[in-house]
Write a protein that holds these residues in place. Sequence first.
Motif, PDB file in Angstrom:
ATOM      1  N   LEU A  55       0.951  -1.239   0.063  1.00 52.06           N
ATOM      2  CA  LEU A  55       0.061  -0.093   0.150  1.00 52.06           C
ATOM      3  C   LEU A  55       0.798   1.329   0.141  1.00 52.06           C
ATOM      4  N   PHE A  56       0.679   2.047  -0.793  1.00 49.47           N
ATOM      5  CA  PHE A  56       1.023   3.620  -0.963  1.00 49.47           C
ATOM      6  C   PHE A  56      -0.046   4.410  -0.757  1.00 49.47           C
ATOM      7  N   HIS A  57       0.141   5.523   0.279  1.00 49.72           N
ATOM      8  CA  HIS A  57      -0.764   6.449   0.253  1.00 49.72           C
ATOM      9  C   HIS A  57      -0.126   8.075   0.590  1.00 49.72           C
ATOM     10  N   ARG A  58      -0.590   9.055  -0.210  1.00 48.03           N
ATOM     11  CA  ARG A  58      -0.014  10.225  -0.275  1.00 48.03           C
ATOM     12  C   ARG A  58      -0.969  11.419  -0.221  1.00 48.03           C
ATOM     13  N   ARG A  59      -0.811  12.416   0.287  1.00 55.49           N
ATOM     14  CA  ARG A  59      -1.724  13.593   0.452  1.00 55.49           C
ATOM     15  C   ARG A  59      -1.222  14.911  -0.249  1.00 55.49           C
ATOM     16  N   ASP A  60      -1.565  15.319  -1.314  1.00 56.93           N
ATOM     17  CA  ASP A  60      -1.010  16.391  -1.796  1.00 56.93           C
ATOM     18  C   ASP A  60      -2.088  17.732  -1.780  1.00 56.93           C
ATOM     19  N   GLY A  61      -2.076  18.509  -0.653  1.00 60.41           N
ATOM     20  CA  GLY A  61      -3.284  19.533  -0.612  1.00 60.41           C
ATOM     21  C   GLY A  61      -4.417  18.755  -0.604  1.00 60.41           C
ATOM     22  N   ASP A  62      -5.099  19.239  -1.552  1.00 59.14           N
ATOM     23  CA  ASP A  62      -6.691  18.660  -1.580  1.00 59.14           C
ATOM     24  C   ASP A  62      -6.751  17.119  -2.326  1.00 59.14           C
ATOM     25  N   ARG A  63      -5.741  16.734  -2.926  1.00 55.75           N
ATOM     26  CA  ARG A  63      -5.625  15.520  -3.803  1.00 55.75           C
ATOM     27  C   ARG A  63      -5.047  14.563  -2.736  1.00 55.75           C
ATOM     28  N   GLU A  64      -5.813  13.250  -3.159  1.00 55.34           N
ATOM     29  CA  GLU A  64      -5.213  12.470  -2.266  1.00 55.34           C
ATOM     30  C   GLU A  64      -5.122  11.044  -3.538  1.00 55.34           C
ATOM     31  N   ARG A  65      -3.911  10.452  -3.286  1.00 52.31           N
ATOM     32  CA  ARG A  65      -3.588   9.377  -4.034  1.00 52.31           C
ATOM     33  C   ARG A  65      -3.186   8.175  -3.617  1.00 52.31           C
ATOM     34  N   GLU A  66      -3.440   6.972  -3.858  1.00 50.66           N
ATOM     35  CA  GLU A  66      -3.142   5.776  -3.280  1.00 50.66           C
ATOM     36  C   GLU A  66      -3.154   4.682  -4.323  1.00 50.66           C
ATOM     37  N   ARG A  67      -2.262   3.779  -4.139  1.00 47.45           N
ATOM     38  CA  ARG A  67      -2.015   2.647  -5.071  1.00 47.45           C
ATOM     39  C   ARG A  67      -1.891   1.179  -3.999  1.00 47.45           C
ATOM     40  N   LEU A  68      -2.572   0.029  -4.386  1.00 46.14           N
ATOM     41  CA  LEU A  68      -2.415  -1.080  -3.719  1.00 46.14           C
ATOM     42  C   LEU A  68      -2.174  -2.101  -4.829  1.00 46.14           C
ATOM     43  N   VAL A  69      -1.131  -3.047  -4.474  1.00 52.06           N
ATOM     44  CA  VAL A  69      -0.481  -3.981  -5.416  1.00 52.06           C
ATOM     45  C   VAL A  69      -0.597  -5.224  -4.708  1.00 52.06           C
ATOM     46  N   ALA A  70      -1.224  -6.485  -5.198  1.00 50.42           N
ATOM     47  CA  ALA A  70      -1.251  -7.713  -4.681  1.00 50.42           C
ATOM     48  C   ALA A  70       0.186  -8.165  -4.957  1.00 50.42           C
ATOM     49  N   LEU A  71       0.892  -8.621  -3.908  1.00 48.90           N
ATOM     50  CA  LEU A  71       1.974  -9.291  -3.790  1.00 48.90           C
ATOM     51  C   LEU A  71       2.254 -10.862  -4.224  1.00 48.90           C
ATOM     52  N   GLY A  72       0.899 -11.451  -4.229  1.00 48.04           N
ATOM     53  CA  GLY A  72       0.807 -12.792  -4.388  1.00 48.04           C
ATOM     54  C   GLY A  72      -0.214 -13.343  -5.413  1.00 48.04           C
ATOM     55  N   GLY A  73      -0.188 -14.536  -6.134  1.00 50.31           N
ATOM     56  CA  GLY A  73      -1.297 -14.994  -6.884  1.00 50.31           C
ATOM     57  C   GLY A  73      -1.203 -13.840  -8.057  1.00 50.31           C
ATOM     58  N   ALA A  74      -2.380 -13.735  -8.866  1.00 54.95           N
ATOM     59  CA  ALA A  74      -2.557 -13.008 -10.078  1.00 54.95           C
ATOM     60  C   ALA A  74      -2.206 -11.819  -9.917  1.00 54.95           C
ATOM     61  N   PRO A  75      -1.493 -11.015 -10.670  1.00 58.05           N
ATOM     62  CA  PRO A  75      -1.036  -9.747 -10.546  1.00 58.05           C
ATOM     63  C   PRO A  75      -2.337  -8.805 -10.726  1.00 58.05           C
ATOM     64  N   ARG A  76      -2.558  -8.098  -9.585  1.00 50.35           N
ATOM     65  CA  ARG A  76      -3.772  -6.999  -9.472  1.00 50.35           C
ATOM     66  C   ARG A  76      -3.126  -5.900  -8.534  1.00 50.35           C
ATOM     67  N   GLU A  77      -3.785  -4.745  -9.075  1.00 50.61           N
ATOM     68  CA  GLU A  77      -3.653  -3.469  -8.511  1.00 50.61           C
ATOM     69  C   GLU A  77      -4.582  -2.710  -8.584  1.00 50.61           C
ATOM     70  N   VAL A  78      -4.903  -1.722  -7.472  1.00 51.54           N
ATOM     71  CA  VAL A  78      -6.089  -0.685  -7.736  1.00 51.54           C
ATOM     72  C   VAL A  78      -5.510   0.738  -7.410  1.00 51.54           C
ATOM     73  N   ILE A  79      -5.449   1.649  -8.262  1.00 49.91           N
ATOM     74  CA  ILE A  79      -5.017   2.818  -8.189  1.00 49.91           C
ATOM     75  C   ILE A  79      -6.026   3.868  -8.035  1.00 49.91           C
ATOM     76  N   ARG A  80      -5.863   4.724  -7.071  1.00 54.37           N
ATOM     77  CA  ARG A  80      -7.040   5.824  -6.796  1.00 54.37           C
ATOM     78  C   ARG A  80      -6.424   7.402  -7.037  1.00 54.37           C
ATOM     79  N   ASP A  81      -6.806   8.231  -7.591  1.00 52.30           N
ATOM     80  CA  ASP A  81      -6.620   9.509  -7.520  1.00 52.30           C
ATOM     81  C   ASP A  81      -7.603  10.371  -7.568  1.00 52.30           C
TER      82      ASP A  81
END
Length: 308
Positions: A55-81
Amino acid sequence: MRPAWLVLLLALAGPLQAAVGAGDWLARIEPALRGLDYQGTLVHVTGGRVETVRLFHRRDGDRERERLVALGGAPREVIRDGRKVMCLGGGDGPLAFEVTAHGGWSPALALSAAGDLTGYRVQLAGSDRIAGHAAQRIDILATDRWRYGYRLWLERKTGLPLRVDLVDAQGAAVEHVAFTELAIGRRPRDEDLEPSTDRGLVALAPLAAARTVAPDWRVPAPPPGFTLRSARRDDAGLQLLYSDGLASVSVYVERADPNRRAASASRQGAVHAQSFQSAGWHVLAIGKVPAGTVAHLARTVRAVDADG
């Protein structure tokens, strides 16, 4: 002899600490989840399955960003901006870390309001250490048989959730999500937050194919605290969503298929499902609640006339 001011401070220390109750701790969850920079590794354990997510999470003023990456099994990730979300990859289930329209670690974010909900009682439950961080434990106790309870550990300095256990009536954990490693205040790099594709982010709308309707089916007497939150219809049938603010159950009603089993009950981890057929209709109730709750909703849903 101790100075008078020191004696006074010592006398007040106990009452002042006691004044910081469980509700005050829960109120810190949303500002911490949404406002802090942090990165770490989460493990999700349920139904004999273990999934690890970076998990990565960062706040840039009013902008919230996040990324989640599965480390096992099928490659999967969720990215939010902000309000834009992209889900990448395949696999046989969702990522453990659920991302919703409001963002953040949604199971923990919802728990911030637990003290005001029917069916729950919150209390302080001592100190612990999670992923190397001093933590305050909060118990969110179910006051009846219709819902699970929770154990929640918050980082003492910031209020950031470090671990959430879903617990049954006997106090046994039926699911837990926890950081195994966490750096609070460490700002993720731009490349840590970028998707592993050149596709642009898109707004996530998983229910776009359904339309909101006035329901012609209802549960006349749902469990205490559960209310009808939405009703949506698509080509397959009607979906009713009942929730108490934390737990939720979806009830699906559609025309019966003669080739389908008349009745069934199943469990996967903390999720129970029950279905049956009656008078030409097939009903399925499914949710992360005890078996008796889905059984009650499935068995008591009824057709209603236009006046309700």
